[in-house]
Scaffold this motif. Structure first.
Motif, PDB file in Angstrom:
ATOM      1  N   TYR A  36      15.260  -4.691  57.372  1.00 36.27           N
ATOM      2  CA  TYR A  36      14.736  -5.720  56.477  1.00 36.27           C
ATOM      3  C   TYR A  36      13.230  -5.596  56.241  1.00 36.27           C
ATOM      4  O   TYR A  36      12.681  -6.309  55.402  1.00 36.27           O
ATOM      5  N   ALA A  66      21.961   0.564  56.469  1.00 40.82           N
ATOM      6  CA  ALA A  66      21.708  -0.854  56.212  1.00 40.82           C
ATOM      7  C   ALA A  66      20.725  -1.035  55.054  1.00 40.82           C
ATOM      8  O   ALA A  66      20.940  -1.882  54.175  1.00 40.82           O
ATOM      9  N   ARG A  67      19.668  -0.254  55.034  1.00 38.54           N
ATOM     10  CA  ARG A  67      18.685  -0.355  53.942  1.00 38.54           C
ATOM     11  C   ARG A  67      19.319  -0.004  52.609  1.00 38.54           C
ATOM     12  O   ARG A  67      19.041  -0.648  51.599  1.00 38.54           O
ATOM     13  N   LEU A 110      21.170  -2.989  51.502  1.00 35.89           N
ATOM     14  CA  LEU A 110      20.272  -4.069  51.091  1.00 35.89           C
ATOM     15  C   LEU A 110      19.621  -3.806  49.731  1.00 35.89           C
ATOM     16  O   LEU A 110      19.357  -4.735  48.976  1.00 35.89           O
ATOM     17  N   LEU A 111      19.376  -2.552  49.423  1.00 40.54           N
ATOM     18  CA  LEU A 111      18.591  -2.206  48.239  1.00 40.54           C
ATOM     19  C   LEU A 111      19.401  -1.699  47.054  1.00 40.54           C
ATOM     20  O   LEU A 111      18.861  -1.561  45.959  1.00 40.54           O
ATOM     21  N   ASP A 127      22.714  -2.576  45.301  1.00 41.40           N
ATOM     22  CA  ASP A 127      23.953  -3.291  44.958  1.00 41.40           C
ATOM     23  C   ASP A 127      24.832  -2.416  44.080  1.00 41.40           C
ATOM     24  O   ASP A 127      24.351  -1.618  43.294  1.00 41.40           O
ATOM     25  N   HIS A 153      27.043   4.433  50.183  1.00 43.95           N
ATOM     26  CA  HIS A 153      25.913   4.080  51.061  1.00 43.95           C
ATOM     27  C   HIS A 153      25.827   5.050  52.239  1.00 43.95           C
ATOM     28  O   HIS A 153      24.745   5.551  52.567  1.00 43.95           O
ATOM     29  N   ILE A 183      26.085  -7.235  56.039  1.00 47.23           N
ATOM     30  CA  ILE A 183      25.170  -6.925  54.945  1.00 47.23           C
ATOM     31  C   ILE A 183      25.959  -6.575  53.692  1.00 47.23           C
ATOM     32  O   ILE A 183      25.676  -7.068  52.601  1.00 47.23           O
ATOM     33  N   TYR A 184      26.956  -5.721  53.854  1.00 40.88           N
ATOM     34  CA  TYR A 184      27.704  -5.242  52.689  1.00 40.88           C
ATOM     35  C   TYR A 184      28.554  -6.350  52.037  1.00 40.88           C
ATOM     36  O   TYR A 184      28.523  -6.531  50.823  1.00 40.88           O
ATOM     37  N   GLU A 233      13.177 -14.555  58.088  1.00 41.41           N
ATOM     38  CA  GLU A 233      13.128 -14.462  56.633  1.00 41.41           C
ATOM     39  C   GLU A 233      11.764 -14.918  56.107  1.00 41.41           C
ATOM     40  O   GLU A 233      11.188 -14.281  55.224  1.00 41.41           O
TER      41      GLU A 233
END
Length: 174
Positions: free
Chosen positions: A11, A44-45, A48-49, A51, A58, A141-142, A170
């Motif tokens: 994150y 994970a990144r 997150l980045l 979509d 991924h 996350i996904y 956050e």
């Protein structure tokens, strides 16, 4: 254990691989474990980045980045099943970092919902809590928070404290 603790780094904007290695190295200094953490954070990144990509995309995109970055590192040979998506043999779900990462990738690639991915990781046995936590991190996350079964969330001890910590993290990132 290191894979369970490293996910929050995904994150942090513009975090580099060396920083991920250094943070992960606080508890496990072996280079193989460092690469595993970098790969996990990279997946994970990507989620997150980017979509709209599938889980396979991924993972495949992240694999390519890791293979390129560590191209001269002989430790990469230990990741071949992940890189080649070759899980034709037995899945070893023990505590060894490569086995754990293989378990997670296998479960994510062979399910299509948060619940199913985490249950598949648990049902492989052995190091079930680690596998579920690491798989659940990426699946969460996904698929998103709303995909987590509400009855699972209600069973979390001190959920209010956990949610408060998430909110503070956050805020820190903003």
């Amino acid at each position: 254990g290191r894979l369970m603790r490293i996910l929050p780094l995904a994150y942090i904007p513009d975090i580099d691989y060396e920083t991920i290695e250094n943070v992960s190295g606080l508890t496990h200094g072996h280079y193989r474990s460092k690469i595993a953490c970098v790969l996990y954070v990279e997946i994970a990144r990507s989620m997150l980045l980017n979509d709209g990509l599938t889980i396979d995309e991924h993972i495949d995109n992240s694999n390519k980045k890791i293979m390129k970055y560590y191209k001269d590192n002989e430790e990469l040979e230990h990741f071949s099943r992940i890189f080649e998506n070759d899980f034709s043999g037995e899945i070893h779900s023990g505590g060894y970092v490569i086995d754990t990462l293989e378990t997670v990738v296998y479960c994510l690639r062979n399910t299509d919902h948060y619940r199913d991915a985490v249950l598949k990781a648990v049902n492989l046995g052995v190091d079930t809590d680690t596998n579920a936590a690491i798989c659940g991190g990426l699946a969460g996350i996904y698929y998103g928070y709303d995909s987590i079964p509400i009855d699972w969330i209600e069973e979390i001890a001190k959920i209010d404290v956990l949610l408060s910590l998430c909110e503070k993290f956050e805020e820190y990132l903003e």
